[in-house]
Design an enzyme around this catalytic site. Sequence first.
Site, short mmCIF file in Angstrom:
data_model
loop_
_atom_site.label_atom_id
_atom_site.label_comp_id
_atom_site.label_asym_id
_atom_site.label_seq_id
_atom_site.Cartn_x
_atom_site.Cartn_y
_atom_site.Cartn_z
N ASP A 139 0.81 -1.21 0.00
CA ASP A 139 -0.11 -0.10 -0.10
C ASP A 139 0.94 1.12 0.07
O ASP A 139 1.86 1.40 0.60
CB ASP A 139 -1.05 0.05 1.23
CG ASP A 139 -2.03 1.07 1.14
OD1 ASP A 139 -3.03 0.77 0.37
OD2 ASP A 139 -1.77 2.18 1.53
N ASN A 147 -2.35 12.65 -3.44
CA ASN A 147 -3.07 13.26 -4.53
C ASN A 147 -3.72 14.56 -4.11
O ASN A 147 -3.98 15.36 -5.05
CB ASN A 147 -4.37 12.34 -4.59
CG ASN A 147 -4.04 11.11 -5.49
OD1 ASN A 147 -3.17 11.15 -6.35
ND2 ASN A 147 -4.57 9.89 -5.14
N ASP A 156 -1.50 9.36 -10.60
CA ASP A 156 -1.69 8.36 -11.50
C ASP A 156 -0.28 8.16 -12.09
O ASP A 156 0.22 6.84 -12.43
CB ASP A 156 -2.57 8.73 -12.96
CG ASP A 156 -3.92 8.71 -12.46
OD1 ASP A 156 -4.23 8.10 -11.33
OD2 ASP A 156 -4.87 9.15 -13.32
N GLU A 183 -4.69 2.29 -4.53
CA GLU A 183 -3.11 1.98 -4.56
C GLU A 183 -2.66 1.03 -3.96
O GLU A 183 -1.55 0.92 -3.28
CB GLU A 183 -2.66 3.43 -3.55
CG GLU A 183 -2.86 3.40 -2.30
CD GLU A 183 -4.40 3.91 -1.84
OE1 GLU A 183 -4.45 4.52 -0.89
OE2 GLU A 183 -5.07 4.03 -2.79
#
Length: 265
Positions: A139, A147, A156, A183
């Site tokens: 993770d 983000n 991304d 993720e």
Amino acid sequence: GIITDISNAFCKLSGYSKEEIIGKPHNIMRHPDMSKKVFKEMWKQLKNGKSWSGELKNITKDGKVYWVEAVIHPNYVKNKLIGYTAIKHDITNKRHIEYLSITDELTKLYNRRYFNIKIEEEIKRAKREDYYLTFMMLDIDYFKKYNDTYGHQAGDIALQKISNVLIERSNRASDFAFRLGGEELGIIFSLDNEEKALKFANLIKSEIENLKIEHEGNSRSPYITASIGLVVKKGSKFLDSNDLYKEADENLYKAKAKGRNCIYY
């Protein structure tokens, strides 16, 4: 394996002229990704006088990938083996559609759908052969903060770069890398023992941080890092895929609880 004749249709498919390919070994077209086990089994059957059929990944003269469905059978004259004939059908489009159905579009990792299929297959194989099977769940640390800070497009791109690490490091026939969701990523692989599995997990963790993707919201590093939950067991110790996934997920939670950017197993 020396080519003695070839059809015009196959010349068109492979990109080679007859003059370029006759007299050459057949493996001139073999893609390096193809497992040696496939060809070992092929020759075992052919040398026992049996036909062989299967799908082969090849490469054209100019480096493009194509797939064929092949049927190869031995040729005899007066009970003496004089060679082999291979009849091949181009199935590249079919394989491309299959690839799209099992691949995550953004990361090019295998998707969750394929994970659900592959984990069952690998557990059965590990039980049958009683070897070590490892499942690693990763993770990306504080990815929501990333983000929020840098934008989803940057997120991304970061996810793609991290996925490339997994793809490059899972290049054996028995290695599979997945995007399990968001993720959360995973790798199924087999090594001789726990020590090697842990060493491999540490390599992945280090290479992710060494991408040096700036992340000011990560309290563990100036860069993006990952937490890893690892499960390493012999096939005889496995119950089923649900237990394996649950254990890896719990280990991932414990890695995060330890402070992230670490491995728990």
